[in-house]
Design a protein around this motif. Sequence first.
Motif, mmCIF file in Angstrom:
data_model
loop_
_atom_site.group_PDB
_atom_site.id
_atom_site.type_symbol
_atom_site.label_atom_id
_atom_site.label_comp_id
_atom_site.label_asym_id
_atom_site.label_seq_id
_atom_site.Cartn_x
_atom_site.Cartn_y
_atom_site.Cartn_z
ATOM 1 N N ILE A 1 0.837 -1.203 0.000
ATOM 2 C CA ILE A 1 0.000 0.000 0.000
ATOM 3 C C ILE A 1 0.867 1.245 0.000
ATOM 4 C CG2 ILE A 1 -1.589 1.391 1.396
ATOM 5 C CD1 ILE A 1 -2.968 -1.195 2.232
ATOM 6 N N ARG A 2 1.894 1.267 0.836
ATOM 7 C CA ARG A 2 2.788 2.434 0.902
ATOM 8 C C ARG A 2 3.484 2.650 -0.433
ATOM 9 N NH1 ARG A 2 3.689 3.862 6.314
ATOM 10 N NH2 ARG A 2 3.020 2.295 7.820
ATOM 11 N N ARG A 3 3.942 1.560 -1.029
ATOM 12 C CA ARG A 3 4.693 1.660 -2.273
ATOM 13 C C ARG A 3 3.838 2.192 -3.417
ATOM 14 N NH1 ARG A 3 6.592 -2.981 -1.918
ATOM 15 N NH2 ARG A 3 5.231 -4.195 -3.276
ATOM 16 N N ASN A 4 2.557 1.875 -3.400
ATOM 17 C CA ASN A 4 1.675 2.270 -4.501
ATOM 18 C C ASN A 4 0.737 3.421 -4.159
ATOM 19 O OD1 ASN A 4 2.085 0.068 -6.718
ATOM 20 N ND2 ASN A 4 1.957 -1.095 -4.812
ATOM 21 N N TYR A 5 0.846 3.960 -2.950
ATOM 22 C CA TYR A 5 -0.112 4.944 -2.460
ATOM 23 C C TYR A 5 -0.225 6.163 -3.381
ATOM 24 C CZ TYR A 5 -2.801 7.470 1.107
ATOM 25 O OH TYR A 5 -3.793 8.134 1.795
ATOM 26 N N HIS A 6 0.920 6.621 -3.887
ATOM 27 C CA HIS A 6 0.915 7.837 -4.709
ATOM 28 C C HIS A 6 0.155 7.666 -6.014
ATOM 29 C CE1 HIS A 6 3.932 5.579 -6.862
ATOM 30 N NE2 HIS A 6 3.975 6.502 -7.798
ATOM 31 N N SER A 7 0.000 6.396 -6.453
ATOM 32 C CA SER A 7 -0.672 6.158 -7.735
ATOM 33 C C SER A 7 -2.154 5.817 -7.563
ATOM 34 C CB SER A 7 0.026 5.013 -8.480
ATOM 35 O OG SER A 7 -0.119 3.788 -7.786
ATOM 36 N N LEU A 8 -2.632 5.801 -6.327
ATOM 37 C CA LEU A 8 -4.036 5.477 -6.072
ATOM 38 C C LEU A 8 -4.934 6.689 -6.325
ATOM 39 C CD1 LEU A 8 -3.714 3.491 -2.701
ATOM 40 C CD2 LEU A 8 -3.797 2.561 -5.027
ATOM 41 N N SER A 9 -6.154 6.427 -6.733
ATOM 42 C CA SER A 9 -7.133 7.504 -6.874
ATOM 43 C C SER A 9 -7.587 7.948 -5.490
ATOM 44 C CB SER A 9 -8.340 7.007 -7.676
ATOM 45 O OG SER A 9 -9.056 6.019 -6.924
ATOM 46 N N ARG B 1 24.690 8.769 -23.530
ATOM 47 C CA ARG B 1 26.145 8.688 -23.616
ATOM 48 C C ARG B 1 26.674 7.285 -23.303
ATOM 49 N NH1 ARG B 1 29.409 12.218 -25.835
ATOM 50 N NH2 ARG B 1 30.986 11.674 -24.272
ATOM 51 N N GLY B 2 25.793 6.385 -22.893
ATOM 52 C CA GLY B 2 26.222 5.021 -22.604
ATOM 53 C C GLY B 2 26.588 4.763 -21.163
ATOM 54 N N GLY B 3 26.387 5.768 -20.284
ATOM 55 C CA GLY B 3 26.640 5.567 -18.866
ATOM 56 C C GLY B 3 25.535 4.736 -18.228
ATOM 57 N N ILE B 4 25.710 4.420 -16.958
ATOM 58 C CA ILE B 4 24.753 3.577 -16.249
ATOM 59 C C ILE B 4 24.038 4.391 -15.176
ATOM 60 C CG2 ILE B 4 24.446 1.479 -14.882
ATOM 61 C CD1 ILE B 4 27.164 0.541 -16.005
ATOM 62 N N PRO B 5 22.742 4.689 -15.357
ATOM 63 C CA PRO B 5 21.993 5.422 -14.334
ATOM 64 C C PRO B 5 21.251 4.469 -13.397
ATOM 65 C CG PRO B 5 20.730 5.391 -16.362
ATOM 66 C CD PRO B 5 21.963 4.549 -16.602
ATOM 67 N N ILE B 6 21.413 4.662 -12.086
ATOM 68 C CA ILE B 6 20.652 3.921 -11.091
ATOM 69 C C ILE B 6 20.104 4.930 -10.084
ATOM 70 C CG2 ILE B 6 21.957 1.793 -11.406
ATOM 71 C CD1 ILE B 6 23.565 2.403 -8.969
ATOM 72 N N ALA B 7 19.142 4.524 -9.273
ATOM 73 C CA ALA B 7 18.453 5.512 -8.444
ATOM 74 C C ALA B 7 18.143 5.006 -7.046
ATOM 75 C CB ALA B 7 17.156 5.953 -9.123
ATOM 76 N N ILE B 8 18.136 5.945 -6.108
ATOM 77 C CA ILE B 8 17.562 5.748 -4.786
ATOM 78 C C ILE B 8 16.376 6.691 -4.730
ATOM 79 C CG2 ILE B 8 17.911 5.921 -2.290
ATOM 80 C CD1 ILE B 8 20.872 5.412 -2.745
ATOM 81 N N THR B 9 15.176 6.146 -4.790
ATOM 82 C CA THR B 9 13.977 6.968 -4.923
ATOM 83 C C THR B 9 12.796 6.279 -4.251
ATOM 84 O OG1 THR B 9 12.626 8.167 -6.553
ATOM 85 C CG2 THR B 9 13.373 5.958 -7.158
ATOM 86 N N SER B 10 11.670 6.942 -4.202
ATOM 87 C CA SER B 10 10.540 6.404 -3.441
ATOM 88 C C SER B 10 9.506 5.655 -4.262
ATOM 89 C CB SER B 10 9.837 7.549 -2.686
ATOM 90 O OG SER B 10 10.644 8.029 -1.642
ATOM 91 N N TYR B 11 9.354 6.003 -5.527
ATOM 92 C CA TYR B 11 8.220 5.475 -6.272
ATOM 93 C C TYR B 11 8.653 4.642 -7.480
ATOM 94 C CZ TYR B 11 6.029 9.023 -3.413
ATOM 95 O OH TYR B 11 5.625 9.783 -2.342
ATOM 96 N N PRO B 12 8.186 3.392 -7.566
ATOM 97 C CA PRO B 12 8.623 2.502 -8.646
ATOM 98 C C PRO B 12 8.161 2.916 -10.030
ATOM 99 C CG PRO B 12 6.832 1.494 -7.394
ATOM 100 C CD PRO B 12 7.228 2.734 -6.646
ATOM 101 N N HIS B 13 7.108 3.748 -10.098
ATOM 102 C CA HIS B 13 6.581 4.140 -11.409
ATOM 103 C C HIS B 13 6.881 5.603 -11.741
ATOM 104 C CE1 HIS B 13 4.667 0.284 -11.465
ATOM 105 N NE2 HIS B 13 3.963 0.554 -10.370
#
Length: 291
Positions: free
Chosen positions: A18-26, A213-225
Amino acid sequence: MTPNNNEGRQKVDISSSIRRNYHSLSEVQRRIADYILANGGHAMYLSITDLANTCGTSETTIMRFLRKIGFDSYQVFRVQLAQGMQDGKPKYAWSDIESSDSVGSIKEKVVSSTVSAIEDIRSLIPDAELELFSDLVLKASRVFIFGVGSSAYIAGDLFHKLIRLGLSACVCHDPHIMAIQSAQAREDDLFIFVSHSGESEVLLDCCKTVKERGGIPIAITSYPHSTLSELSRIQLLSSTNEMNYRPDAMTSRILQLVIIDLLTIVLTFKLGDRGIEAIAGSQIAVARQKR
């Protein structure tokens, strides 16, 4: 979370999902989520019709909500909700801070919500993604860490942890410098983007440039979508419900610091003696600056 037909066999951490998807809920779906988080002990006894009536919505909306948090079956959801109960108390209990709350009540709610959010990390971050994240850090020819606003402080903490381990890293929160570094990205360069929302235009522009440019982007973030998550190779998620009167995504920042701590320990073990010696040398160097 993408629902599948095996939810009857795969256990879902309801609170975390629920927390992970809360931002995408209506708005209506958030009302359902809030009710379940606050009344899990009662909700598990309700039929889908009763839950719909209690939340002022329809059975169809209840099922749409369940699919968003990883369930295709209401009965499976009820069973796993019941399994989340501990000693007769709902594991998922959560309530927001109200303006009428006493200091003691505020303290209890803040501590409880933070502890619950930290426990979510167990299901938010798969072991395989943490393993891959750490391997990418170790294999990179150069490591750049970007964060703006309050995320700049989290990026700074990660930078501090990496250099203590003897790893070569660079941290930046200046948009112009970040743009220049991104434009000069090379293959095997790793760019770590720290962002709660995953929608910062500065970081998104840099992330797109790094990929081109071919670099590798990774993230520390809150929302999977979020856009940043979609652009990144992998993400370590710090998703949680924020509370009224607690600004600047404070709980998410705490989670990101815990994630960095976790990542640091994994890296230390992977580095072995090299990592331990680097930490010891760093401690001595800092100790010399103290009386």
